[in-house]
Design an enzyme around this catalytic site. Structure first.
Site, PDB file in Angstrom:
ATOM      1  CD  GLU A 112      35.321  41.974  37.716  1.00  0.00           C
ATOM      2  OE1 GLU A 112      34.534  42.520  36.925  1.00  0.00           O
ATOM      3  OE2 GLU A 112      35.849  42.569  38.681  1.00  0.00           O
ATOM      4  NE  ARG A 113      39.229  39.870  40.168  1.00  0.00           N
ATOM      5  CZ  ARG A 113      40.399  40.465  39.983  1.00  0.00           C
ATOM      6  NH1 ARG A 113      41.410  39.820  39.410  1.00  0.00           N
ATOM      7  NH2 ARG A 113      40.580  41.708  40.347  1.00  0.00           N
ATOM      8  CE  LYS A 233      31.838  46.097  43.210  1.00  0.00           C
ATOM      9  NZ  LYS A 233      32.910  45.365  42.503  1.00  0.00           N
ATOM     10  CD  GLU A 237      36.225  46.288  44.449  1.00  0.00           C
ATOM     11  OE1 GLU A 237      35.640  45.641  43.564  1.00  0.00           O
ATOM     12  OE2 GLU A 237      37.128  45.824  45.159  1.00  0.00           O
ATOM     13  NE  ARG A 287      39.042  46.011  51.289  1.00  0.00           N
ATOM     14  CZ  ARG A 287      39.390  45.515  50.118  1.00  0.00           C
ATOM     15  NH1 ARG A 287      40.459  45.983  49.501  1.00  0.00           N
ATOM     16  NH2 ARG A 287      38.690  44.563  49.541  1.00  0.00           N
ATOM     17  CE  LYS A 311      33.135  40.600  48.078  1.00  0.00           C
ATOM     18  NZ  LYS A 311      34.335  40.958  47.300  1.00  0.00           N
ATOM     19  CG  ASP A 316      37.782  41.027  47.997  1.00  0.00           C
ATOM     20  OD1 ASP A 316      36.829  40.268  47.798  1.00  0.00           O
ATOM     21  OD2 ASP A 316      38.381  41.626  47.091  1.00  0.00           O
ATOM     22  CD  GLU A 344      39.318  38.169  43.246  1.00  0.00           C
ATOM     23  OE1 GLU A 344      38.108  38.026  43.522  1.00  0.00           O
ATOM     24  OE2 GLU A 344      39.855  39.278  43.126  1.00  0.00           O
ATOM     25  CD  GLU A 445      45.423  29.159  56.809  1.00  0.00           C
ATOM     26  OE1 GLU A 445      44.817  28.064  56.804  1.00  0.00           O
ATOM     27  OE2 GLU A 445      45.208  30.048  57.631  1.00  0.00           O
ATOM     28  CD1 TRP A 475      44.465  48.640  45.161  1.00  0.00           C
ATOM     29  CD2 TRP A 475      42.237  48.463  45.028  1.00  0.00           C
ATOM     30  NE1 TRP A 475      44.105  48.831  43.844  1.00  0.00           N
ATOM     31  CE2 TRP A 475      42.742  48.727  43.735  1.00  0.00           C
ATOM     32  CE3 TRP A 475      40.858  48.321  45.193  1.00  0.00           C
ATOM     33  CZ2 TRP A 475      41.913  48.847  42.616  1.00  0.00           C
ATOM     34  CZ3 TRP A 475      40.041  48.431  44.075  1.00  0.00           C
ATOM     35  CH2 TRP A 475      40.573  48.694  42.806  1.00  0.00           C
TER      36      TRP A 475
HETATM   37  C1  GCV Z   1      33.201  41.915  40.840  1.00  0.00           C
HETATM   38  C2  GCV Z   1      37.055  41.789  44.396  1.00  0.00           C
HETATM   39  C3  GCV Z   1      37.381  41.375  42.993  1.00  0.00           C
HETATM   40  C4  GCV Z   1      36.566  42.140  41.972  1.00  0.00           C
HETATM   41  C5  GCV Z   1      35.087  41.978  42.315  1.00  0.00           C
HETATM   42  C6  GCV Z   1      34.858  42.493  43.730  1.00  0.00           C
HETATM   43  C7  GCV Z   1      33.432  42.317  44.204  1.00  0.00           C
HETATM   44  O1  GCV Z   1      37.553  43.063  44.660  1.00  0.00           O
HETATM   45  O2  GCV Z   1      38.759  41.537  42.771  1.00  0.00           O
HETATM   46  O3  GCV Z   1      36.866  41.606  40.708  1.00  0.00           O
HETATM   47  O4  GCV Z   1      34.271  42.646  41.391  1.00  0.00           O
HETATM   48  O5  GCV Z   1      35.678  41.768  44.618  1.00  0.00           O
HETATM   49  O6  GCV Z   1      33.189  41.402  44.973  1.00  0.00           O
HETATM   50  O7  GCV Z   1      32.582  43.094  43.820  1.00  0.00           O
END
Ligand code: GCV
Length: 611
Positions: A112-113, A233, A237, A287, A311, A316, A344, A445, A475
């Site tokens: 993922e990513r 997590k 999401e 958010r 984070k 995000d 990402e 940027e 979102w």
């Molecule tokens: C693993 C973002 C990404 C998701 C990721 C999420 C996270 O939203 O787009 O792919 O999922 O962060 O950090 O859990």
């Protein structure tokens, strides 16, 4: 030093092999590949742990350290040799005991990513890897100073739930490959796993659930006795979590923490919680405010072995965000700062985006002592060069480096990486390369997220421009541009987000006279004719940044083509720079035209804008 460690030394440092026969005695002379004028004596001193001490005398260089301290000390010596620096006495301990890479690898082999190819260890719903490559990975991680590898995606999809069950023998074998390099595994777990597998509930206060996790942890640690812990997590999401049972996140995390505690494990709980089903019409919900609202009331409620992983920004991993206020507001909670090496939102290992400056900024803003662990989403994959872009290895190197020295100078870190990676590149060209890398973040940027205007990115893929792509979605990522103004008023007079910061920061961000330009539209809603500190109007600044950022991306592509890099790296870097320039042109024209259409303002320099 046992056989296994000795093998690691050999594999870690290559030819010539270890010399000296008294390998099991306390003090040994090893040939580390060190070509200095004096022999290197190693002394195992477990009290130094991961740290090491180097002493230089006329007869020898003495390196003391615990099991992995010796390894890190040896890398330090080799680094100094490669950089042509003289060796002096050093006493070194890592800044953070946990320097964790989170790999978002799925068992089907996708990442993922991930932008560097498929997973290095999963394929076809099982472990599948070349053991030599994994040992090389261990060596790579040790040389960067990383000591924890979380092997599976935080979004735990079947069959990855079996990693703490039927896949344990494979997890154990994989852990054994990395252990000699001081790298311990971590596993992402699904909060609802008892429910999915054996019970009719995953309620953290249910005694059957607690017993299930305790028994599961016992089995996991029996298979991998040095497992670092679990990563979770939850309620994020669409992932399951304690909210489903009316429990808070301290209750959820503490239940798992209790299960892993007898084994010395940590429970890393991610604070990435927000409403991903927001109605875009609802401007009362914002958010960036959500993590604070969830966790601030829980400060001091988490068990000692829980680490809340936050984070760096409240959104995000955007190109530019202020530090998450949670990192400043949880004095009684153990915190990890989470970065994202996987690019990402920052160019996907196509566009250049060097992170040392970002790391330093976020650590400075958090105050290095407020956090106790340092984490990042991995940028590794099965590509031959590990990272997709040959220069993206800088970000892993820098991540490790800041895990040891939170105050490292970003330009120095970049220069080290360039010298270690391209030792044969002439000095003047190496300086050009470092110059490109040092400017790369600001270039990206300017054409993607000037003034803190984030989320204008193509939905789902997160590459390329789409100013309204996320505007009418669920979102929580809105800029709310109209014909008159853009941005959201997050000040204390607006939606009150700035009140989550300590008072001096509330004042700094609230006041247009002091709010940093690069965050202006993150904190304020401003009309297009607002006059900036430098006399330009807001709209002109938006146009200028897009034109300038794009022009610089085009120049960067030409410069990269002129470097005498190894052939393969050059070809890959040139191709990516071409794509970056193309991407930058798209961003420039799409975003500028978007605002031109709203504002009707012409560019002061008559450059093309499109109706
Ligand atoms: C693993 C973002 C990404 C998701 C990721 C999420 C996270 O939203 O787009 O792919 O999922 O962060 O950090 O859990």
């Amino acid at each position: 030093m046992n056989r296994q460690e000795r093998r690691a030394w050999l594999e870690g440092f290559g030819e010539p092999p270890v010399t000296g026969s008294a390998i099991e005695t306390a003090e040994q002379e090893l040939n580390l590949g060190w070509r200095g004028d004096r022999p290197v004596r190693l002394i195992r001193e477990d009290a130094l742990g991961e740290g090491y001490a180097i002493r230089v005398s006329p007869e020898a260089v003495t390196l003391r350290g615990g099991e992995s301290g010796l390894l890190y000390g040896a890398w330090e010596l080799l680094k100094k040799q490669a950089l042509g620096e003289s060796v002096t006495d050093i006493d070194c301990q890592p800044r953070y005991a946990l320097r964790m890479l989170n790999c978002w690898d799925n068992m089907d082999g996708s990442v993922e990513r991930g932008y560097a190819g498929r997973s290095l260890w999963f394929e076809g719903s099982r472990f599948s890897y070349d053991p030599d490559r994994i040992r090389f990975l261990g060596r790579l991680l040790a040389s960067c100073g990383v000591n924890v590898l979380c092997v599976n995606n935080v979004n735990v999809h079947e069959p990855a739930q079996g990693l703490i069950d039927e896949w344990l023998p494979e997890v154990s074998a994989f852990a054994a490959l990395l252990r000699p390099f001081g790298v311990r595994l971590m596993l992402s777990v699904d909060f609802s796993q008892p429910l999915r597998r054996d019970l009719e509930t995953a309620d953290p206060l249910d005694e059957r659930v607690r017993a299930w996790w305790r028994e599961r942890a016992d089995r996991v640690w029996e298979a991998v006795p040095d497992l670092a812990g679990f990563l979770v997590k939850a309620d994020s999401e669409n992932r399951p979590g304690p909210f489903a049972y009316g429990r808070d996140h301290a209750e959820g995390a503490n239940m798992l923490a209790e299960a892993v505690a007898p084994h010395g494990g940590v429970l890393v709980w991610r604070a990435f919680v927000y409403n991903c089903k927001q109605d875009w019409r609802d401007s009362g919900t914002d958010r960036p405010k959500s993590a604070w609202e969830t966790y601030k009331p829980l400060d001091g409620h988490f068990a000692d072995n829980v680490i809340l992983q936050v984070k760096y920004g409240p959104f995000d991993f955007q190109v530019r965000e202020p530090l998450s206020p949670l990192l400043l507001g949880m004095p009684d909670t153990r915190l990890a700062l989470e970065m994202q090496l996987a690019q990402e939102y920052t160019g996907q290992q196509i566009d250049l985006f060097a992170m040392p400056g970002l790391f330093r900024e976020m650590l400075d803003a958090a105050g290095p002592e407020r956090i106790m662990a340092w984490a990042a989403v991995s940028n590794l994959g099965r590509d031959e060069n590990w990272f997709g872009h040959p220069f993206a290895g800088l970000n892993l190197y820098a991540f490790g480096r800041y895990g040891w020295d939170a105050g490292a100078d970003p330009e120095r870190v970049t220069a080290e990486w360039a010298a270690l990676t391209y030792p044969r590149l002439p000095q003047n060209q190496r300086e050009i390369l470092c110059g490109l890398l040092n400017r790369s973040r600001s270039v990206y940027e300017r054409y993607t997220a000037t003034l803190g205007l984030c989320w204008m990115i193509t939905p789902n893929t997160h590459y390329g421009p789409s100013p309204d792509g996320y505007e009418y979605q669920a979102w929580g990522t809105y800029h709310r541009a109209s014909r008159d103004a853009v941005g959201i008023d997050r000040t204390s007079r607006g939606n009150g987000y700035t009140l989550q910061y300590p008072p001096e920061l509330t004042r700094l961000y609230d006041d247009l006279a002091t709010c940093p330009d690069e965050l202006l539209l993150f904190f304020h809603r401003l009309p297009y004719d607002y006059v900036m500190r430098d006399g330009r109007t807001l709209i002109q600044r938006i146009y200028d940044d897009h034109f300038d950022g794009c022009a610089e991306a085009e120049r960067m592509a030409e410069t990269i083509a002129s470097l005498s890099l190894p052939e393969k790296d050059l070809a890959e870097a040139v191709e990516r720079a071409r794509l970056q320039a193309q991407n930058a042109r798209e961003w420039r024209d799409v975003v500028n035209s978007f605002f031109y259409r709203f504002s009707g303002a012409e560019d002061a320099h008559g450059r093309p804008l499109y109706i």
